[in-house]
Design a protein around this motif. Structure first.
Motif, PDB file in Angstrom:
ATOM      1  N   SER A  20      90.802  24.882  43.727  1.00  0.00           N
ATOM      2  CA  SER A  20      91.635  23.695  43.533  1.00  0.00           C
ATOM      3  C   SER A  20      90.787  22.505  43.102  1.00  0.00           C
ATOM      4  CB  SER A  20      92.374  23.369  44.837  1.00  0.00           C
ATOM      5  OG  SER A  20      93.093  22.157  44.720  1.00  0.00           O
ATOM      6  N   LEU A  21      89.649  22.346  43.738  1.00  0.00           N
ATOM      7  CA  LEU A  21      88.744  21.240  43.408  1.00  0.00           C
ATOM      8  C   LEU A  21      88.166  21.405  42.004  1.00  0.00           C
ATOM      9  CD1 LEU A  21      87.365  18.676  44.488  1.00  0.00           C
ATOM     10  CD2 LEU A  21      85.574  20.141  45.433  1.00  0.00           C
ATOM     11  N   ALA A  22      87.710  22.619  41.679  1.00  0.00           N
ATOM     12  CA  ALA A  22      87.131  22.872  40.354  1.00  0.00           C
ATOM     13  C   ALA A  22      88.162  22.667  39.254  1.00  0.00           C
ATOM     14  CB  ALA A  22      86.565  24.292  40.284  1.00  0.00           C
ATOM     15  N   SER A  23      89.440  22.916  39.549  1.00  0.00           N
ATOM     16  CA  SER A  23      90.501  22.699  38.560  1.00  0.00           C
ATOM     17  C   SER A  23      90.591  21.229  38.172  1.00  0.00           C
ATOM     18  CB  SER A  23      91.854  23.154  39.124  1.00  0.00           C
ATOM     19  OG  SER A  23      91.877  24.545  39.315  1.00  0.00           O
ATOM     20  N   ARG A  24      90.198  20.359  39.098  1.00  0.00           N
ATOM     21  CA  ARG A  24      90.291  18.914  38.847  1.00  0.00           C
ATOM     22  C   ARG A  24      88.986  18.311  38.335  1.00  0.00           C
ATOM     23  NH1 ARG A  24      92.250  19.065  44.035  1.00  0.00           N
ATOM     24  NH2 ARG A  24      90.614  17.650  44.738  1.00  0.00           N
ATOM     25  N   VAL A  25      87.850  18.758  38.879  1.00  0.00           N
ATOM     26  CA  VAL A  25      86.577  18.104  38.559  1.00  0.00           C
ATOM     27  C   VAL A  25      85.616  18.980  37.768  1.00  0.00           C
ATOM     28  CG1 VAL A  25      86.786  16.639  40.610  1.00  0.00           C
ATOM     29  CG2 VAL A  25      85.476  18.773  40.748  1.00  0.00           C
ATOM     30  N   GLY A  26      86.015  20.215  37.478  1.00  0.00           N
ATOM     31  CA  GLY A  26      85.125  21.131  36.770  1.00  0.00           C
ATOM     32  C   GLY A  26      84.153  21.786  37.735  1.00  0.00           C
ATOM     33  N   PHE A  27      83.463  22.794  37.248  1.00  0.00           N
ATOM     34  CA  PHE A  27      82.523  23.501  38.116  1.00  0.00           C
ATOM     35  C   PHE A  27      81.282  22.666  38.404  1.00  0.00           C
ATOM     36  CE2 PHE A  27      85.094  27.117  36.817  1.00  0.00           C
ATOM     37  CZ  PHE A  27      85.162  27.838  37.993  1.00  0.00           C
ATOM     38  N   ALA A  28      80.900  21.795  37.465  1.00  0.00           N
ATOM     39  CA  ALA A  28      79.731  20.942  37.707  1.00  0.00           C
ATOM     40  C   ALA A  28      79.986  19.993  38.872  1.00  0.00           C
ATOM     41  CB  ALA A  28      79.388  20.159  36.444  1.00  0.00           C
ATOM     42  N   GLY A  29      81.244  19.597  39.045  1.00  0.00           N
ATOM     43  CA  GLY A  29      81.592  18.692  40.143  1.00  0.00           C
ATOM     44  C   GLY A  29      81.833  19.401  41.452  1.00  0.00           C
ATOM     45  N   LEU A  30      81.769  20.718  41.427  1.00  0.00           N
ATOM     46  CA  LEU A  30      81.992  21.520  42.629  1.00  0.00           C
ATOM     47  C   LEU A  30      80.669  21.702  43.362  1.00  0.00           C
ATOM     48  CD1 LEU A  30      83.828  23.290  44.398  1.00  0.00           C
ATOM     49  CD2 LEU A  30      83.395  25.177  42.808  1.00  0.00           C
ATOM     50  N   GLU A  51      75.127  30.660  49.618  1.00  0.00           N
ATOM     51  CA  GLU A  51      73.688  30.423  49.671  1.00  0.00           C
ATOM     52  C   GLU A  51      73.289  29.115  49.013  1.00  0.00           C
ATOM     53  OE1 GLU A  51      71.823  33.774  47.891  1.00  0.00           O
ATOM     54  OE2 GLU A  51      72.579  35.203  49.376  1.00  0.00           O
ATOM     55  N   SER A  52      74.074  28.687  48.021  1.00  0.00           N
ATOM     56  CA  SER A  52      73.727  27.499  47.246  1.00  0.00           C
ATOM     57  C   SER A  52      74.952  26.994  46.502  1.00  0.00           C
ATOM     58  CB  SER A  52      72.627  27.843  46.227  1.00  0.00           C
ATOM     59  OG  SER A  52      73.128  28.799  45.299  1.00  0.00           O
ATOM     60  N   LYS A  53      74.804  25.861  45.853  1.00  0.00           N
ATOM     61  CA  LYS A  53      75.868  25.326  45.000  1.00  0.00           C
ATOM     62  C   LYS A  53      76.219  26.339  43.907  1.00  0.00           C
ATOM     63  CE  LYS A  53      76.496  21.845  41.371  1.00  0.00           C
ATOM     64  NZ  LYS A  53      75.959  20.617  40.748  1.00  0.00           N
ATOM     65  N   GLN A  54      75.213  26.946  43.331  1.00  0.00           N
ATOM     66  CA  GLN A  54      75.454  27.902  42.245  1.00  0.00           C
ATOM     67  C   GLN A  54      76.194  29.137  42.753  1.00  0.00           C
ATOM     68  OE1 GLN A  54      73.128  28.259  38.416  1.00  0.00           O
ATOM     69  NE2 GLN A  54      72.006  29.547  39.828  1.00  0.00           N
ATOM     70  N   LEU A  56      78.269  29.186  45.239  1.00  0.00           N
ATOM     71  CA  LEU A  56      79.642  28.704  45.433  1.00  0.00           C
ATOM     72  C   LEU A  56      80.402  28.710  44.111  1.00  0.00           C
ATOM     73  CD1 LEU A  56      81.991  27.183  46.848  1.00  0.00           C
ATOM     74  CD2 LEU A  56      80.709  25.064  46.418  1.00  0.00           C
ATOM     75  N   GLN A  57      79.781  28.193  43.065  1.00  0.00           N
ATOM     76  CA  GLN A  57      80.428  28.115  41.760  1.00  0.00           C
ATOM     77  C   GLN A  57      80.754  29.514  41.220  1.00  0.00           C
ATOM     78  OE1 GLN A  57      77.476  25.848  39.661  1.00  0.00           O
ATOM     79  NE2 GLN A  57      78.434  23.891  40.133  1.00  0.00           N
ATOM     80  N   ILE A  58      79.818  30.449  41.329  1.00  0.00           N
ATOM     81  CA  ILE A  58      80.026  31.799  40.809  1.00  0.00           C
ATOM     82  C   ILE A  58      81.118  32.511  41.592  1.00  0.00           C
ATOM     83  CG2 ILE A  58      78.962  34.079  40.563  1.00  0.00           C
ATOM     84  CD1 ILE A  58      76.342  32.636  39.851  1.00  0.00           C
ATOM     85  N   GLN A  59      81.112  32.383  42.915  1.00  0.00           N
ATOM     86  CA  GLN A  59      82.151  33.028  43.721  1.00  0.00           C
ATOM     87  C   GLN A  59      83.529  32.441  43.404  1.00  0.00           C
ATOM     88  OE1 GLN A  59      81.636  34.070  47.844  1.00  0.00           O
ATOM     89  NE2 GLN A  59      79.421  33.709  47.742  1.00  0.00           N
ATOM     90  N   THR A  60      83.575  31.134  43.155  1.00  0.00           N
ATOM     91  CA  THR A  60      84.843  30.486  42.797  1.00  0.00           C
ATOM     92  C   THR A  60      85.325  30.978  41.437  1.00  0.00           C
ATOM     93  OG1 THR A  60      84.219  28.526  44.080  1.00  0.00           O
ATOM     94  CG2 THR A  60      86.008  28.262  42.484  1.00  0.00           C
ATOM     95  N   LEU A  61      84.394  31.126  40.499  1.00  0.00           N
ATOM     96  CA  LEU A  61      84.735  31.669  39.182  1.00  0.00           C
ATOM     97  C   LEU A  61      85.333  33.065  39.320  1.00  0.00           C
ATOM     98  CD1 LEU A  61      84.484  31.352  36.018  1.00  0.00           C
ATOM     99  CD2 LEU A  61      82.331  32.615  36.254  1.00  0.00           C
ATOM    100  N   HIS A  62      84.741  33.883  40.174  1.00  0.00           N
ATOM    101  CA  HIS A  62      85.237  35.250  40.377  1.00  0.00           C
ATOM    102  C   HIS A  62      86.641  35.257  40.991  1.00  0.00           C
ATOM    103  CE1 HIS A  62      81.621  36.824  38.859  1.00  0.00           C
ATOM    104  NE2 HIS A  62      80.900  36.845  39.973  1.00  0.00           N
ATOM    105  N   VAL A  63      86.923  34.297  41.852  1.00  0.00           N
ATOM    106  CA  VAL A  63      88.279  34.179  42.418  1.00  0.00           C
ATOM    107  C   VAL A  63      89.272  33.872  41.295  1.00  0.00           C
ATOM    108  CG1 VAL A  63      89.795  32.789  43.901  1.00  0.00           C
ATOM    109  CG2 VAL A  63      87.569  33.535  44.737  1.00  0.00           C
ATOM    110  N   ALA A  64      88.902  32.945  40.410  1.00  0.00           N
ATOM    111  CA  ALA A  64      89.771  32.593  39.279  1.00  0.00           C
ATOM    112  C   ALA A  64      89.983  33.806  38.373  1.00  0.00           C
ATOM    113  CB  ALA A  64      89.167  31.434  38.489  1.00  0.00           C
ATOM    114  N   GLU A  65      88.912  34.557  38.120  1.00  0.00           N
ATOM    115  CA  GLU A  65      89.032  35.752  37.279  1.00  0.00           C
ATOM    116  C   GLU A  65      89.968  36.778  37.916  1.00  0.00           C
ATOM    117  OE1 GLU A  65      84.651  35.715  35.066  1.00  0.00           O
ATOM    118  OE2 GLU A  65      84.890  36.732  36.991  1.00  0.00           O
ATOM    119  N   SER A  66      89.860  36.947  39.226  1.00  0.00           N
ATOM    120  CA  SER A  66      90.723  37.884  39.939  1.00  0.00           C
ATOM    121  C   SER A  66      92.189  37.465  39.849  1.00  0.00           C
ATOM    122  CB  SER A  66      90.284  37.977  41.405  1.00  0.00           C
ATOM    123  OG  SER A  66      91.125  38.845  42.131  1.00  0.00           O
TER     124      SER A  66
END
Length: 197
Positions: A20-30, A51-54, A56-66
């Motif tokens: 939800s957050l990345a949808s508004r601020v992009g992955f860089a803002g996540l 483990e890290s910001k990165q 978090l971003q990759i796992q969130t991307l995978h949720v969106a892909e799913s």
């Protein structure tokens, strides 16, 4: 019925908050910090899941892909091979772009724009991999349409996939930039011309 551990429930909830957050601020803002505030969990608590910001971003991307697979791709492949399957993919993708639910808009296309000229990183590699898989899926659908006799035998499936994605990406970009759905009919007209050609 298997009991889902509390930690897994928390991780799932946090990832949907991240989406939800990345949808508004992009992955860089996540970041772990921004997510902690939104999810109502301490930043240190997030390190139990990421483990890290990165990461978090990759796992969130995978949720969106799913979610994309469930909402767009799976309904398409239930259609007969050929044009019906390709048409359902396009219609589902347009619905995905116009959806008012999380993720708002096509977060996967947004990620492609966000990371197109970014330095090499695991996150950029994950975005590129997802794009490649989608291009390959459309290419296979075009080959199936040739085999079904619905597309001419001289059609270049890779070119078809490129143009299909070009229409989707152009519509996503214009919709986000102008904040209007008025040009959806132009995307559909371009798609119909692509099928006819």
């Amino acid at each position: 019925m298997a009991v889902i551990p509390k930690s897994e429930k928390t991780r799932t909830r946090v990832l949907h908050e991240a989406l939800s957050l990345a949808s508004r601020v992009g992955f860089a803002g996540l970041t772990l910090g921004t997510l902690a505030g939104q999810a109502g969990i301490s930043k240190s608590g997030l390190f139990a899941h990421f483990e890290s910001k990165q990461d978090l971003q990759i796992q969130t991307l995978h949720v969106a892909e799913s979610m994309f697979v469930d909402r767009v791709l799976r309904p398409a492949v239930k259609q007969p091979r050929g044009v019906p399957r390709i048409r359902r993919l396009f219609d589902g993708w347009m619905d995905w772009i116009h959806s008012g639910t999380v993720p708002r808009g096509d977060i996967l296309t947004a990620a492609a724009f966000e990371f197109d000229d970014a330095p090499d990183s695991p996150m950029r590699a994950a975005v590129v991999e997802g794009h490649g898989k989608m291009h390959g899926t459309i290419e296979r659908m075009a080959k199936q349409a040739i085999e079904a006799g619905e597309f001419r035998t001289t059609l270049d499936p890779a070119q078809f996939a490129f143009e299909f994605l070009g229409i989707v990406h152009a519509h996503h970009h214009v919709r986000r930039l102008l904040r209007t759905d008025l040009h959806a009919r132009r995307a559909r007209a371009a798609f119909e011309r692509l099928l006819e050609a």
